[in-house]
Design a protein around this motif. Structure first.
Motif, PDB file in Angstrom:
ATOM      1  N   ARG A  30     -12.214   9.721   6.709  1.00 15.23           N
ATOM      2  CA  ARG A  30     -12.368   9.706   8.173  1.00 15.23           C
ATOM      3  C   ARG A  30     -11.148  10.316   8.852  1.00 15.23           C
ATOM      4  O   ARG A  30     -10.744   9.911   9.936  1.00 15.23           O
ATOM      5  N   GLY A  31     -10.519  11.284   8.199  1.00 16.26           N
ATOM      6  CA  GLY A  31      -9.387  11.992   8.776  1.00 16.26           C
ATOM      7  C   GLY A  31      -8.079  11.252   8.724  1.00 16.26           C
ATOM      8  O   GLY A  31      -7.120  11.663   9.390  1.00 16.26           O
ATOM      9  N   ALA A  32      -7.970  10.168   7.929  1.00 12.92           N
ATOM     10  CA  ALA A  32      -6.740   9.371   7.925  1.00 12.92           C
ATOM     11  C   ALA A  32      -6.339   8.980   6.508  1.00 12.92           C
ATOM     12  O   ALA A  32      -7.176   8.903   5.598  1.00 12.92           O
ATOM     13  N   ALA A  33      -5.041   8.731   6.351  1.00  6.76           N
ATOM     14  CA  ALA A  33      -4.482   8.254   5.086  1.00  6.76           C
ATOM     15  C   ALA A  33      -3.490   7.143   5.381  1.00  6.76           C
ATOM     16  O   ALA A  33      -2.875   7.101   6.449  1.00  6.76           O
ATOM     17  N   SER A  34      -3.322   6.257   4.419  1.00  5.08           N
ATOM     18  CA  SER A  34      -2.467   5.087   4.587  1.00  5.08           C
ATOM     19  C   SER A  34      -1.490   4.981   3.428  1.00  5.08           C
ATOM     20  O   SER A  34      -1.852   5.263   2.283  1.00  5.08           O
ATOM     21  N   GLY A  35      -0.260   4.569   3.718  1.00  2.00           N
ATOM     22  CA  GLY A  35       0.725   4.337   2.662  1.00  2.00           C
ATOM     23  C   GLY A  35       2.120   4.247   3.218  1.00  2.00           C
ATOM     24  O   GLY A  35       2.391   4.691   4.329  1.00  2.00           O
ATOM     25  N   GLY A  36       3.024   3.690   2.449  1.00  2.00           N
ATOM     26  CA  GLY A  36       4.365   3.384   2.938  1.00  2.00           C
ATOM     27  C   GLY A  36       5.345   4.537   2.821  1.00  2.00           C
ATOM     28  O   GLY A  36       5.071   5.572   2.218  1.00  2.00           O
ATOM     29  N   LEU A  37       6.509   4.291   3.400  1.00  2.00           N
ATOM     30  CA  LEU A  37       7.659   5.182   3.291  1.00  2.00           C
ATOM     31  C   LEU A  37       8.734   4.463   2.497  1.00  2.00           C
ATOM     32  O   LEU A  37       9.120   3.343   2.836  1.00  2.00           O
ATOM     33  N   ARG A  38       9.211   5.106   1.425  1.00  2.00           N
ATOM     34  CA  ARG A  38      10.302   4.519   0.663  1.00  2.00           C
ATOM     35  C   ARG A  38      11.557   5.375   0.800  1.00  2.00           C
ATOM     36  O   ARG A  38      11.485   6.564   1.114  1.00  2.00           O
ATOM     37  N   MET A  39      12.705   4.753   0.546  1.00  2.00           N
ATOM     38  CA  MET A  39      13.982   5.453   0.572  1.00  2.00           C
ATOM     39  C   MET A  39      14.808   4.973  -0.607  1.00  2.00           C
ATOM     40  O   MET A  39      15.068   3.785  -0.758  1.00  2.00           O
ATOM     41  N   ALA A 373      -8.198   0.898 -16.909  1.00  2.00           N
ATOM     42  CA  ALA A 373      -9.387   1.755 -16.994  1.00  2.00           C
ATOM     43  C   ALA A 373     -10.540   1.146 -16.212  1.00  2.00           C
ATOM     44  O   ALA A 373     -11.283   1.863 -15.508  1.00  2.00           O
ATOM     45  N   ALA A 374     -10.685  -0.167 -16.299  1.00  2.00           N
ATOM     46  CA  ALA A 374     -11.751  -0.828 -15.544  1.00  2.00           C
ATOM     47  C   ALA A 374     -11.506  -0.728 -14.046  1.00  2.00           C
ATOM     48  O   ALA A 374     -12.428  -0.456 -13.266  1.00  2.00           O
ATOM     49  N   ALA A 375     -10.255  -0.942 -13.625  1.00  2.00           N
ATOM     50  CA  ALA A 375      -9.934  -0.873 -12.203  1.00  2.00           C
ATOM     51  C   ALA A 375     -10.090   0.541 -11.666  1.00  2.00           C
ATOM     52  O   ALA A 375     -10.530   0.737 -10.524  1.00  2.00           O
ATOM     53  N   LEU A 376      -9.739   1.539 -12.466  1.00  2.00           N
ATOM     54  CA  LEU A 376      -9.928   2.932 -12.032  1.00  2.00           C
ATOM     55  C   LEU A 376     -11.405   3.232 -11.816  1.00  2.00           C
ATOM     56  O   LEU A 376     -11.776   3.893 -10.841  1.00  2.00           O
ATOM     57  N   ALA A 377     -12.243   2.754 -12.721  1.00  2.00           N
ATOM     58  CA  ALA A 377     -13.684   2.969 -12.550  1.00  2.00           C
ATOM     59  C   ALA A 377     -14.187   2.295 -11.281  1.00  2.00           C
ATOM     60  O   ALA A 377     -14.996   2.868 -10.527  1.00  2.00           O
ATOM     61  N   MET A 378     -13.710   1.077 -11.017  1.00  3.01           N
ATOM     62  CA  MET A 378     -14.104   0.369  -9.803  1.00  3.01           C
ATOM     63  C   MET A 378     -13.688   1.141  -8.556  1.00  3.01           C
ATOM     64  O   MET A 378     -14.470   1.318  -7.605  1.00  3.01           O
ATOM     65  N   ALA A 379     -12.434   1.612  -8.539  1.00  3.23           N
ATOM     66  CA  ALA A 379     -11.934   2.345  -7.379  1.00  3.23           C
ATOM     67  C   ALA A 379     -12.689   3.649  -7.177  1.00  3.23           C
ATOM     68  O   ALA A 379     -13.034   4.024  -6.044  1.00  3.23           O
ATOM     69  N   ASN A 380     -12.965   4.364  -8.258  1.00  3.75           N
ATOM     70  CA  ASN A 380     -13.687   5.634  -8.143  1.00  3.75           C
ATOM     71  C   ASN A 380     -15.113   5.427  -7.628  1.00  3.75           C
ATOM     72  O   ASN A 380     -15.610   6.206  -6.814  1.00  3.75           O
ATOM     73  N   GLU A 381     -15.764   4.374  -8.088  1.00  2.50           N
ATOM     74  CA  GLU A 381     -17.120   4.093  -7.608  1.00  2.50           C
ATOM     75  C   GLU A 381     -17.113   3.744  -6.130  1.00  2.50           C
ATOM     76  O   GLU A 381     -17.978   4.205  -5.371  1.00  2.50           O
ATOM     77  N   ARG A 382     -16.164   2.938  -5.711  1.00  3.25           N
ATOM     78  CA  ARG A 382     -16.073   2.574  -4.293  1.00  3.25           C
ATOM     79  C   ARG A 382     -15.709   3.784  -3.449  1.00  3.25           C
ATOM     80  O   ARG A 382     -16.220   3.976  -2.333  1.00  3.25           O
ATOM     81  N   ALA A 383     -14.784   4.631  -3.963  1.00  2.00           N
ATOM     82  CA  ALA A 383     -14.379   5.824  -3.214  1.00  2.00           C
ATOM     83  C   ALA A 383     -15.567   6.744  -2.960  1.00  2.00           C
ATOM     84  O   ALA A 383     -15.659   7.386  -1.917  1.00  2.00           O
ATOM     85  N   ALA A 384     -16.470   6.820  -3.922  1.00  2.00           N
ATOM     86  CA  ALA A 384     -17.638   7.695  -3.775  1.00  2.00           C
ATOM     87  C   ALA A 384     -18.571   7.204  -2.665  1.00  2.00           C
ATOM     88  O   ALA A 384     -19.375   7.990  -2.138  1.00  2.00           O
ATOM     89  N   GLU A 385     -18.475   5.935  -2.308  1.00  2.00           N
ATOM     90  CA  GLU A 385     -19.327   5.369  -1.259  1.00  2.00           C
ATOM     91  C   GLU A 385     -18.738   5.545   0.140  1.00  2.00           C
ATOM     92  O   GLU A 385     -19.438   5.327   1.141  1.00  2.00           O
ATOM     93  N   LEU A 386     -17.450   5.916   0.213  1.00  2.00           N
ATOM     94  CA  LEU A 386     -16.780   5.978   1.516  1.00  2.00           C
ATOM     95  C   LEU A 386     -17.234   7.197   2.307  1.00  2.00           C
ATOM     96  O   LEU A 386     -17.447   8.268   1.742  1.00  2.00           O
ATOM     97  N   PRO A 387     -17.341   7.051   3.623  1.00  2.00           N
ATOM     98  CA  PRO A 387     -17.655   8.225   4.458  1.00  2.00           C
ATOM     99  C   PRO A 387     -16.485   9.174   4.479  1.00  2.00           C
ATOM    100  O   PRO A 387     -15.344   8.773   4.394  1.00  2.00           O
ATOM    101  N   ARG A 388     -16.769  10.451   4.559  1.00  2.00           N
ATOM    102  CA  ARG A 388     -15.695  11.445   4.587  1.00  2.00           C
ATOM    103  C   ARG A 388     -15.114  11.562   5.992  1.00  2.00           C
ATOM    104  O   ARG A 388     -15.778  11.327   6.972  1.00  2.00           O
TER     105      ARG A 388
END
Length: 388
Positions: A30-39, A373-388
């Motif tokens: 949806r045109g956005a990304a989230s994540g922290g700033l480290r130093m 490996a299981a968590a990656l599969a879960m994340a990839n499946e959920r990511a495929a469901e997200l609106p662009r």
């Protein structure tokens, strides 16, 4: 999501110090990304790229179609500068000014290693931003009310500590407790050692100890504090400085100090790396005595290190499941999925993260693969469901 290029990578040079800063937007949703700033001194583009990809996974894995919060893509910032240096705030301020167009359009940022949210918010306001999460505010119906909810959440104090400094470690502790129970450790008197005693490590240690798991070792920048029967975590938290360093003058007579490099060898069943990236490697994991590793830091275990642990039968609970609570709490609060209270935050975190943990381990058991490996599969499946 593996094997693709990042959406955007930026390298910045500070005109005053000559040091570099980086921003990687791994993916937009949806045109956005989230994540922290480290130093940190020595931060690299490769490191920030790894962290941004991890954020994409962290966002996707908590997707629940019934929520108002629809996860974003992943992004991450990093500055190659020592956070304790007197010039650190100025470097951060100049970085934020340089990245302002991207903060307005794409990247919603928060604190990470070496960066405090209150300071980051200050420099964002000085740069003319409403907040470090301007890009996310574009996606809520009432940005002013949403920002008020987040600020109300940050204003909540639990036992004298900001709720924002507790939610991440509380989530790690919940995951660690559920995982320890699954692998049969809790009934045998499980003990824990935590590397890092900042907001994430400190809260993890607090909630493990409160759940009856003795924290026998804590590693900070000065070394290891150890007691075979468990440390007084609450007392140590009261002496902690803003960089997560314990005042050694407050130690009890039975507490011992060990060299910093001995943190891996402390006798404990649960190991929680909660500070730096890449601290568990093929070269040092043979020293690990723990029977379960729970990643509170971002990318603390290299692929080779994890493979060696897995071969020994030591499960590694990946960071994008174990430490997702801080990121999720921000967005659940912003979008109104939970009230800005401690009760709502802890309840949602416990339910969500324990559910993810069990789903991940059930899947790993069915497939014979690793938890990651299981968590990656879960994340990839959920990511495929997200609106662009």
């Amino acid at each position: 999501m593996a094997g693709r290029d990042s959406f955007l990578e930026v390298t910045w040079t500070d005109e005053v110090t000559g040091r570099h800063g980086y921003l990687v937007i791994d993916r937009l949703v949806r045109g956005a990304a989230s994540g922290g700033l480290r130093m940190r001194d020595g931060c690299t583009l490769d490191e920030v790229r790894d962290l941004a990809r991890g954020m994409t996974l962290k966002e996707a894995v908590v997707y629940s179609p019934g929520d108002a919060y629809v996860p974003f893509g992943g992004g991450k910032g990093g500055i190659d500068f020592a956070p304790h240096d007197p010039g650190a705030r100025g470097v951060m301020a100049r970085y934020v000014v340089a990245m302002k167009p991207l903060l307005e359009a794409y990247w919603s940022a928060g604190e990470d290693l070496g960066v405090r949210q209150d300071v980051l918010e200050e420099v964002a306001l000085e740069a003319g931003l409403r907040s470090t999460i301007d890009a996310a505010l574009r996606l809520v119906p009432d940005p002013a009310a949403a920002l008020d909810r987040v600020r109300a959440g940050f204003a909540v104090s639990v036992d004298g500590v900001s709720l924002a400094d507790l939610v991440g470690g509380y989530g790690v502790a919940e995951v660690a407790l559920a995982a320890a129970q699954r692998v049969g450790l809790l009934g045998g008197g499980a003990r824990a050692v935590v590397q890092g005693f900042g907001s994430m490590g400190g809260a993890t240690a607090r909630y493990l100890a409160r759940a009856g798991v003795p924290v026998v070792g804590i590693c900070d920048a000065l070394g290891v504090v150890w007691h075979p029967d468990g440390l007084d975590v609450e007392a140590l938290l009261r002496t902690r400085d803003r960089y997560g360093r314990v005042d050694r003058r407050s130690l009890r007579p039975g507490d011992r100090e060990l060299p910093r490099e001995d943190w891996l060898a402390v006798e404990a069943e649960i190991l929680v790396p909660a500070a730096l990236s890449y601290v568990l490697t093929e070269a040092n994991v043979d020293a690990v005595n723990a029977r379960l590793v729970v990643e509170a830091a971002n990318v603390p275990t290299t692929a080779a290190g994890e493979a060696a642990l897995t071969a020994r039968g030591v499960p590694v609970i990946p960071d994008f499941v174990a430490n997702v609570a801080t990121n999720a709490w921000w967005w659940w609060t912003l979008f109104g999925d939970i009230a800005p209270t401690a009760e709502a935050a802890f309840g949602r975190i416990s339910t969500t993260l324990r559910g993810l943990l069990h789903e991940m381990l059930d899947r790993a058991a069915r497939t014979g693969g690793s938890p990651r490996a299981a968590a990656l599969a879960m994340a990839n499946e959920r990511a495929a469901e997200l609106p662009r």
